[in-house]
Design an enzyme around this catalytic site. Structure first.
Site, short mmCIF file in Angstrom:
data_model
loop_
_atom_site.label_atom_id
_atom_site.label_comp_id
_atom_site.label_asym_id
_atom_site.label_seq_id
_atom_site.Cartn_x
_atom_site.Cartn_y
_atom_site.Cartn_z
N SER A 141 0.97 -1.19 0.06
CA SER A 141 0.25 0.06 0.08
C SER A 141 0.95 1.17 -0.01
O SER A 141 1.83 1.40 -0.67
CB SER A 141 -0.91 -0.10 1.28
N TYR A 155 -4.51 8.79 -6.10
CA TYR A 155 -3.58 7.72 -5.50
C TYR A 155 -4.04 7.26 -4.32
O TYR A 155 -3.90 5.92 -3.96
CB TYR A 155 -2.12 8.25 -5.68
N LYS A 159 -5.35 3.42 -2.93
CA LYS A 159 -4.66 2.47 -1.77
C LYS A 159 -5.58 2.50 -0.72
O LYS A 159 -5.84 1.32 -0.05
CB LYS A 159 -3.41 3.41 -1.41
#
Length: 284
Positions: A141, A155, A159
């Site tokens: 992650s 982004y 994650k």
């Protein structure tokens, strides 16, 4: 079925294995005497490792966003080595930009790679791991999953999605002896930022971009990928691996700071939260 190398060594399946953290994980696994299936869109950077360890490295070209290709490559990996022991979902990329600036194609591409790519790998490897009743899935992650930060919102979203899915997978897989760990790294000297995709800047955000650039210049801490690989080796060697592992002092401290801020906010609004729940009979 083809088996190569020592039969008592572990078999790793690593995505994004040709560069950055993936390359470091691959080298660390080989140094530990294990075998590696290195998957990447371009596997030519792995040629030297294949030449040095022809019986212990299998390099397979793979675009993790292609679900059918993922299942095919995992099948080839199992056929070649006979088993899988450690699966490292490392393939990913950073799409940088303010939320308002993202095109639909850019937003979907970020999720396709960082979230759906890992999902397809998890789905492809689970039948083998279930059958073995063993295995360890390591989801790479990011510090970006601790919170949403300006210019890396999509982004972070990818994650966050990865981590929510991974927590569910951990609970589902435990009954089969399969472990799952979410690894949250801080900064490492890879090409994550230099190879990132950027949105078309909207000038209204220029002051914020300037402030962010100043913060990064003053406070950025980046380490050698080798240190992350050493930590992952300790993780997979553990008899009781955690669900989550932070990598780096900066990300460790930030995780606690963010968690405390959230707990303080929840506590400050406790009365409102509790007043919003009251058991009543089911409506007719």
């Amino acid at each position: 079925m083809t088996t190569s190398g020592a039969t008592d060594s572990r078999v790793w399946f690593i995505t994004g294995a040709s560069r950055g953290l993936g390359r470091a994980f691959t080298e660390a696994a080989l140094a530990a005497g294990d075998r590696v299936v290195g998957a990447a869109r371009d596997v030519t950077p792995l040629d030297d490792l294949v030449e040095q360890h022809p019986d212990r490295v299998l390099a397979l070209s793979l675009d993790v966003t292609d679900r059918a290709a993922v299942f095919d490559v995992v099948g080839k990996a199992v056929q070649h080595f006979g088993r899988l022991d450690i699966v490292v979902n490392n393939a990913g990329a950073l799409f940088a930009g303010m939320i308002e600036e993202f095109t639909e194609a850019q937003a979907r591409a970020q999720l396709e790679l960082n979230f759906f790519g890992a999902l397809w790998v998890n789905q492809a490897v689970m039948p083998q791991l279930r059958t073995q009743r063993s295995g360890h899935v390591v989801q790479i992650s990011s510090i970006g999953a601790l919170g949403g930060f300006p210019s890396t919102g999509l982004y972070s979203a990818s994650k966050f999605a990865l981590e929510g899915m991974s927590e569910a997978l951990a609970a589902e897989a435990a009954q089969f002896g399969v472990r799952v760990t979410i690894v949250q790294p801080g900064g490492y000297w890879t090409d994550l930022y230099t190879s990132s995709t950027a949105t078309t800047p909207n000038p209204v955000y220029d002051p914020l971009r300037e402030e962010l650039a100043k913060q990064w210049a003053e406070g950025s801490i980046d380490s050698e990928p080798r240190l992350a690989a050493e930590a992952v080796l300790k993780l997979v060697d553990s008899d009781n691996p955690p669900l989550r592992l932070l990598l780096g002092s900066m990300v460790y401290d930030l995780a606690f700071d963010i968690s405390k801020q959230r707990m303080d906010t929840w506590a400050g609004w406790e009365d409102v939260s509790r007043a919003a729940e009251k058991a009543v009979p089911a409506p007719n």
